[in-house]
Design a protein around this motif. Structure first.
Motif, PDB file in Angstrom:
ATOM      1  N   LYS A   1       0.846  -1.195   0.000  1.00 25.13           N
ATOM      2  CA  LYS A   1       0.000   0.000   0.000  1.00 25.13           C
ATOM      3  C   LYS A   1       0.881   1.244   0.000  1.00 25.13           C
ATOM      4  O   LYS A   1       0.570   2.243  -0.658  1.00 25.13           O
ATOM      5  CB  LYS A   1      -0.889  -0.021   1.249  1.00 25.13           C
ATOM      6  CG  LYS A   1      -1.760   1.203   1.436  1.00 25.13           C
ATOM      7  CD  LYS A   1      -2.572   1.079   2.734  1.00 25.13           C
ATOM      8  CE  LYS A   1      -3.384   2.325   3.001  1.00 25.13           C
ATOM      9  NZ  LYS A   1      -4.136   2.233   4.273  1.00 25.13           N
ATOM     10  N   ASN A   2       1.988   1.154   0.729  1.00 22.26           N
ATOM     11  CA  ASN A   2       2.926   2.274   0.849  1.00 22.26           C
ATOM     12  C   ASN A   2       4.329   1.825   0.456  1.00 22.26           C
ATOM     13  O   ASN A   2       4.724   0.694   0.729  1.00 22.26           O
ATOM     14  CB  ASN A   2       2.992   2.772   2.297  1.00 22.26           C
ATOM     15  CG  ASN A   2       1.623   2.973   2.916  1.00 22.26           C
ATOM     16  OD1 ASN A   2       0.777   3.647   2.349  1.00 22.26           O
ATOM     17  ND2 ASN A   2       1.406   2.359   4.080  1.00 22.26           N
TER      18      ASN A   2
ATOM     19  N   ARG B   1      -2.835   7.270  -4.994  1.00 22.70           N
ATOM     20  CA  ARG B   1      -2.034   7.377  -3.785  1.00 22.70           C
ATOM     21  C   ARG B   1      -1.497   8.794  -3.600  1.00 22.70           C
ATOM     22  O   ARG B   1      -1.413   9.578  -4.552  1.00 22.70           O
ATOM     23  CB  ARG B   1      -0.865   6.397  -3.840  1.00 22.70           C
ATOM     24  CG  ARG B   1      -1.261   4.922  -3.797  1.00 22.70           C
ATOM     25  CD  ARG B   1      -0.050   4.044  -3.978  1.00 22.70           C
ATOM     26  NE  ARG B   1      -0.297   2.628  -3.725  1.00 22.70           N
ATOM     27  CZ  ARG B   1      -0.696   1.753  -4.634  1.00 22.70           C
ATOM     28  NH1 ARG B   1      -0.895   2.152  -5.894  1.00 22.70           N
ATOM     29  NH2 ARG B   1      -0.893   0.485  -4.309  1.00 22.70           N
TER      30      ARG B   1
ATOM     31  N   MET C   1       5.421  11.145   6.594  1.00 17.97           N
ATOM     32  CA  MET C   1       4.556   9.970   6.742  1.00 17.97           C
ATOM     33  C   MET C   1       3.219  10.340   7.353  1.00 17.97           C
ATOM     34  O   MET C   1       2.171   9.819   6.946  1.00 17.97           O
ATOM     35  CB  MET C   1       5.270   8.910   7.586  1.00 17.97           C
ATOM     36  CG  MET C   1       6.487   8.299   6.910  1.00 17.97           C
ATOM     37  SD  MET C   1       7.479   7.228   8.006  1.00 17.97           S
ATOM     38  CE  MET C   1       6.356   5.824   8.212  1.00 17.97           C
TER      39      MET C   1
ATOM     40  N   LEU D   1       1.243  12.113   4.490  1.00 15.70           N
ATOM     41  CA  LEU D   1       0.853  11.247   3.381  1.00 15.70           C
ATOM     42  C   LEU D   1      -0.124  10.161   3.792  1.00 15.70           C
ATOM     43  O   LEU D   1      -0.961   9.723   2.981  1.00 15.70           O
ATOM     44  CB  LEU D   1       2.103  10.613   2.764  1.00 15.70           C
ATOM     45  CG  LEU D   1       3.098  11.580   2.115  1.00 15.70           C
ATOM     46  CD1 LEU D   1       4.382  10.845   1.744  1.00 15.70           C
ATOM     47  CD2 LEU D   1       2.490  12.252   0.888  1.00 15.70           C
ATOM     48  N   SER D   2      -0.042   9.711   5.025  1.00 11.43           N
ATOM     49  CA  SER D   2      -0.894   8.611   5.480  1.00 11.43           C
ATOM     50  C   SER D   2      -2.351   9.011   5.635  1.00 11.43           C
ATOM     51  O   SER D   2      -3.211   8.145   5.895  1.00 11.43           O
ATOM     52  CB  SER D   2      -0.372   8.033   6.798  1.00 11.43           C
ATOM     53  OG  SER D   2      -0.414   9.013   7.820  1.00 11.43           O
TER      54      SER D   2
ATOM     55  N   GLY E   1      -2.936   4.875   0.334  1.00  7.46           N
ATOM     56  CA  GLY E   1      -1.508   4.666   0.508  1.00  7.46           C
ATOM     57  C   GLY E   1      -0.680   5.776  -0.086  1.00  7.46           C
ATOM     58  O   GLY E   1      -1.209   6.810  -0.530  1.00  7.46           O
ATOM     59  N   TYR E   2       0.655   5.566  -0.119  1.00 10.00           N
ATOM     60  CA  TYR E   2       1.536   6.634  -0.581  1.00 10.00           C
ATOM     61  C   TYR E   2       2.873   6.103  -1.070  1.00 10.00           C
ATOM     62  O   TYR E   2       3.274   4.973  -0.787  1.00 10.00           O
ATOM     63  CB  TYR E   2       1.766   7.658   0.532  1.00 10.00           C
ATOM     64  CG  TYR E   2       2.440   7.124   1.787  1.00 10.00           C
ATOM     65  CD1 TYR E   2       3.827   6.981   1.868  1.00 10.00           C
ATOM     66  CD2 TYR E   2       1.680   6.789   2.911  1.00 10.00           C
ATOM     67  CE1 TYR E   2       4.435   6.513   3.023  1.00 10.00           C
ATOM     68  CE2 TYR E   2       2.272   6.314   4.072  1.00 10.00           C
ATOM     69  CZ  TYR E   2       3.654   6.171   4.121  1.00 10.00           C
ATOM     70  OH  TYR E   2       4.268   5.699   5.261  1.00 10.00           O
ATOM     71  N   PHE E   3       3.554   6.961  -1.836  1.00  4.14           N
ATOM     72  CA  PHE E   3       4.958   6.762  -2.207  1.00  4.14           C
ATOM     73  C   PHE E   3       5.743   7.941  -1.658  1.00  4.14           C
ATOM     74  O   PHE E   3       5.389   9.108  -1.904  1.00  4.14           O
ATOM     75  CB  PHE E   3       5.138   6.703  -3.728  1.00  4.14           C
ATOM     76  CG  PHE E   3       6.588   6.628  -4.148  1.00  4.14           C
ATOM     77  CD1 PHE E   3       7.252   5.416  -4.197  1.00  4.14           C
ATOM     78  CD2 PHE E   3       7.303   7.784  -4.451  1.00  4.14           C
ATOM     79  CE1 PHE E   3       8.594   5.345  -4.555  1.00  4.14           C
ATOM     80  CE2 PHE E   3       8.643   7.727  -4.809  1.00  4.14           C
ATOM     81  CZ  PHE E   3       9.289   6.509  -4.861  1.00  4.14           C
TER      82      PHE E   3
ATOM     83  N   ALA F   1       6.198   3.128  10.908  1.00  5.90           N
ATOM     84  CA  ALA F   1       5.381   2.236  10.082  1.00  5.90           C
ATOM     85  C   ALA F   1       4.855   1.065  10.896  1.00  5.90           C
ATOM     86  O   ALA F   1       3.704   0.635  10.727  1.00  5.90           O
ATOM     87  CB  ALA F   1       6.194   1.752   8.894  1.00  5.90           C
TER      88      ALA F   1
ATOM     89  N   THR G   1       3.606  -2.271   3.785  1.00  7.17           N
ATOM     90  CA  THR G   1       4.614  -1.232   3.555  1.00  7.17           C
ATOM     91  C   THR G   1       5.918  -1.832   3.071  1.00  7.17           C
ATOM     92  O   THR G   1       6.452  -2.765   3.683  1.00  7.17           O
ATOM     93  CB  THR G   1       4.873  -0.445   4.858  1.00  7.17           C
ATOM     94  OG1 THR G   1       3.627   0.097   5.331  1.00  7.17           O
ATOM     95  CG2 THR G   1       5.854   0.692   4.614  1.00  7.17           C
TER      96      THR G   1
END
Length: 476
Positions: A36-37, A150, A295, A298-299, A304-306, A344, A354
């Motif tokens: 997801k991340n 994302r 984090m 972005l969360s 999710g995220y990059f 995380a 992750t």
């Protein structure tokens, strides 16, 4: 009663049995598309010798950096499309796009020719001279993540428009056209990169001058086009920060840009934490703080995220042959890796959602000298492992354990060195070949990873193959 005979295993059965036992006692491999991340850590110039020296500097020979504890490892080939030894632009671009490109090119197709930028009316370098038709943009993993819904972020201790962060969100024929690179990050503005959709969600680094208009009094390195890109970003809903305090106070529900240096890069970690702090370092966050704040921001996106995190000043200290600052910045980078893992795991204990990747874009010419005694300070003069006495060269002079293959500090005639001199913050290690500045090295670098989709990061890989593994981990 006859004794029972022990079963005899054929070589083939032995191999199968060993494989099954190994699988039973190892963590399950996580399937493609489970991430997801993704957090992609890049230590600029952090070659194997720098990693080893940093480990010894902080934790001793038998100690471990946080990155050392990640279970998946690989070697990465770093050559560019036109050079055995790459610069940061094509190497980071290879990770981000899967395309081999020429030195100095940022996230463009392989045939793109690097054309040096010119100077503006005030003599500042950075005017974009890229010709129309000189290559095509190569899609980045950040852009793919954004298109998948994302959130995305790019943070660094260098200027935000420097080669490594630029490779995540910009496309240009030369890394030094930094005013044009900055414009690519501003949604709806002239020169914007439309592949970013509504914009990169989190941006952090230095180099505020590339975002602000020229002013003869206060901003001599500003934009000649007169645009205030930070005002434009604020108008698009970004929180704009200039200090650590601004960053920590920023609300989590908005896009964010933090530029913590009025010009150039953030301070070296050794200087940022000095007493009293030097320059703007007093107001700058650590890379670990930047990482955990990114984090948090972005969360907020449920899909999710990059996030790309660069420890960029490792490279600068190595170019200057200042090993101490390079090692301290490597430790700060490793601290950011630890902070990300800890954060995380608060919500994802097994990292089932992750993926964390830690690598470098290229090597440097830092090398270990002699047969130093275990426990001897890594920055000190070399002391023989048998006698504990200072090691001597063929002319009877002492020397340091760490040296560089090339750079400016090559004496015409070597003389003995002492501990007080070589352990000082500003000491520059000696070099083999005299050059104006130390160059990159062409050797392979390490990649370490853990979490969702990490099973493919193994063996010796070309840097372009990492892009495919990142894309696969996201299921894209």
């Amino acid at each position: 009663m006859k004794p029972m005979l022990k079963p005899t295993l054929t070589p083939a059965l032995k191999t199968i049995t060993a494989t099954l036992l190994a699988a039973a006692f190892s963590a399950p491999a996580l399937a493609a598309g489970e991430a997801k991340n993704i957090i992609f850590f890049l230590g600029d110039g952090m070659g194997p010798s720098t990693v080893t020296a940093s480990r010894i500097y902080k934790y001793g020979e038998a100690g471990s950096l946080t990155m050392d504890t990640l279970p998946r490892t690989a070697r990465i080939k770093t050559f560019s499309n036109d050079a055995q030894t790459t610069d940061s632009a094509p190497s980071m671009s290879a990770y981000m796009t899967g395309v081999k490109m020429n030195n100095e090119v940022i996230s463009m197709s392989a045939e793109t020719v690097a054309i040096s930028p010119g100077k503006d009316a005030h003599g500042n370098l950075g005017v974009n001279n890229c010709a129309a038709g000189n290559g095509m943009p190569a899609t980045t993993i950040l852009e793919l993540a954004k298109a998948s819904g994302r959130a995305v972020g790019s943070i660094t201790t260098t200027e935000l428009t420097h080669a490594t962060p630029a490779a995540t969100y910009a496309h240009i024929c030369h890394r030094n056209a930094q005013y044009a690179i900055a414009a690519q990050a501003v949604p709806g503005g002239a020169g914007y990169n439309p592949a970013l959709g509504d914009g990169v969600d989190v941006l952090m680094g230095g180099g505020r001058n590339h975002f602000l208009p020229y002013d003869a009094g206060s901003q001599k390195l500003g934009r000649v086009d007169g645009r205030n890109l930070l005002a434009e970003l604020a108008a698009k809903g970004y929180t704009v920060a200039a200090t650590r305090a601004d960053m920590l106070a920023a609300p989590n529900g908005k896009k964010f840009i933090g530029l913590y240096s009025s010009k150039s890069h953030l301070e070296y970690e050794l200087d940022r934490t000095a007493a009293p702090p030097l320059g703007e370092g007093a107001t700058q966050p650590s890379l670990a703080e930047m990482t955990t704040k990114a984090m948090d921001l972005l969360s907020q996106n449920s899909k999710g995220y990059f996030l790309m995190v660069e420890g960029g000043r490792i490279d600068h200290a190595l170019h200057g042959t200042n090993a101490k600052r390079a090692l301290v910045d490597t430790i700060a980078f490793d601290d950011a890796v630890r902070a990300a893992l800890d954060k995380a795991r608060l919500t994802d204990p097994t990292l089932a959602n992750t993926l964390i990747v830690v690598t470098a874009d290229h090597d440097h010419t830092l090398a270990f000298n002699g047969y130093g005694k275990r426990g001897n300070p890594i920055l000190d003069i070399n002391r023989d492992y048998k006698t504990g006495q200072p090691s001597k060269d063929a002319d009877g002079n002492t020397y340091t354990t760490l040296v560089f293959g090339n750079g400016p500090n090559r004496p015409n005639l070597r003389t003995s060195l002492d501990s007080k001199t070589v352990l000082a913050d500003n000491y520059l290690q000696e070099t083999g070949v005299r050059l104006a500045t130390e160059t990159h090295g062409g050797g392979d670098v390490k990649l370490l990873s853990t979490g969702a989709g990490s099973s493919g990061f193994k063996g010796t890989l070309d840097n372009t193959k990492v892009f495919g593994l990142l894309k696969n981990a996201f299921g894209l």
